[in-house]
Design an enzyme around this catalytic site. Structure first.
Site: not given
Ligand code: CP
Length: 318
Positions: A105, A132, A135, A227, A267, A295
């Site tokens: 990330r 992402h 996701q 989101d 998400c 996920r």
């Molecule tokens: N949706 C998502 O990626 O959540 P986090 O930021 O908690 O990983």
């Protein structure tokens, strides 16, 4: 699957994506009764490198690697040398000597691509500023388990044309879906992503459309998605964005404009009463916690296929 890395949704073909979703469903069904074939990461390690905060992604990858028989190694910027200026290339080269895959990330997509170029093991995008894709896989699994199939469904995304919107546009059109994004002027998804999604749609029957009227976009939607209005790193814009995005709130009016059986998705994490009404996120149409659960299953399927069938999938430890 011929992919080496999963940096963007389009690293998978439509067939690869369907294979991931099929395996995700199978792994979910037998999670409590796994067989030896469900532990393809036995004897392997996966680095989980987080340069931004995370709850769902970090924990679902950590648990997922362990359930696949592997050893997850969580690394963050503050407790490693990444936060002290060691280059992403040196970090990738070193991690490649220890682990069999790197889940990252990070910030710019370009940083992720540099890391992948310097890595000798597969790299997975666990969120960048641009996309992402993990996701989106979980989102498609969630929609498919409710609707049976994806092609021809309309998903309407209300709000910021951000990384999540980009991945829904690309992954959704790969699956033959119509992805409609309603954003305030100036906050639309990147034109290049919309163009790419329409090129994909020309082959799959999917479509990408950017709109500005939220209720018009919500009409006849099979799925309504939103989101946060200010993504990680945009917190100082929260107040100004709260005003601009008000008409794009996923509330009861948006739900009424959509199909009667519409699925409501987010998400997470959510800002209740900002981008989504509490009555909607907790209401009968919401599948947000199925999304969060999926996920785990979608990422387990992705890692399994990437490490056994992907371009680097030697089928055993290096
Ligand atoms: N949706 C998502 O990626 O959540 P986090 O930021 O908690 O990983």
């Amino acid at each position: 699957m011929t992919a080496r890395h999963f940096l963007l949704d389009t690293d998978l073909t439509s067939a690869d994506q369907a294979a991931v979703l099929d395996l995700a469903d199978a792994l979910k069904a037998r999670r409590r009764t796994p067989g030896p074939a469900d532990r393809p990461l036995t004897g392997r390690s996966v680095a989980l490198l987080f340069e931004k905060p995370s709850t769902r992604t970090r924990i679902s990858f950590d648990v997922g690697v362990a359930e696949l028989g592997g050893h997850p190694v969580v690394i963050d910027a503050t407790s490693s040398h990444i936060g002290r200026g060691e280059t992403i290339e040196d970090t990738a080269a070193v991690l490649s000597r220890y682990v069999d895959a790197i889940v990252v990330r990070t910030f710019a997509q370009e940083r992720l691509e540099r890391l992948a170029a310097a890595s000798s093991v597969p790299v997975v995008n666990a969120l960048s500023d641009h996309a992402h894709p993990c996701q989106a896989l979980a989102d498609l699994q969630t929609i498919r388990e409710r609707r049976g199939s994806l092609a021809g469904l309309t998903l309407t995304y209300l709000g910021d044309g951000n990384n999540v919107a980009h991945s829904l546009l690309l992954a959704g059109t790969l699956a033959g879906m119509r992805i409609h994004v309603a954003s305030p002027p100036g906050y639309e998804p990147f034109e290049q992503v919309v163009r790419h999604a329409n090129e994909i749609g020309a082959a799959t029957g999917g479509e990408a459309l950017v709109m500005h009227d939220a209720l018009e976009a919500a009409a006849d939607a099979d799925v309504l998605y939103t989101d946060v209005w200010a993504s990680m790193g945009q917190e100082d814009e929260s107040d100004s964005r709260s005003l601009v995005f008000q008409p794009y709130r996923l509330d009861e009016k948006a739900v009424e404009a959509a199909r009667p059986d519409v699925l409501v998705m987010h998400c997470l994490p959510a800002h209740r009463e900002l981008e989504i009404a509490s009555a909607v996120i907790d209401g009968p149409h919401s599948v947000v916690f199925d999304q969060a659960e999926n996920r785990l299953h979608a990422q387990k399927a992705l890692l399994s296929l990437l490490l056994t069938e992907g371009a680097d999938g030697a089928g055993g430890p290096r």
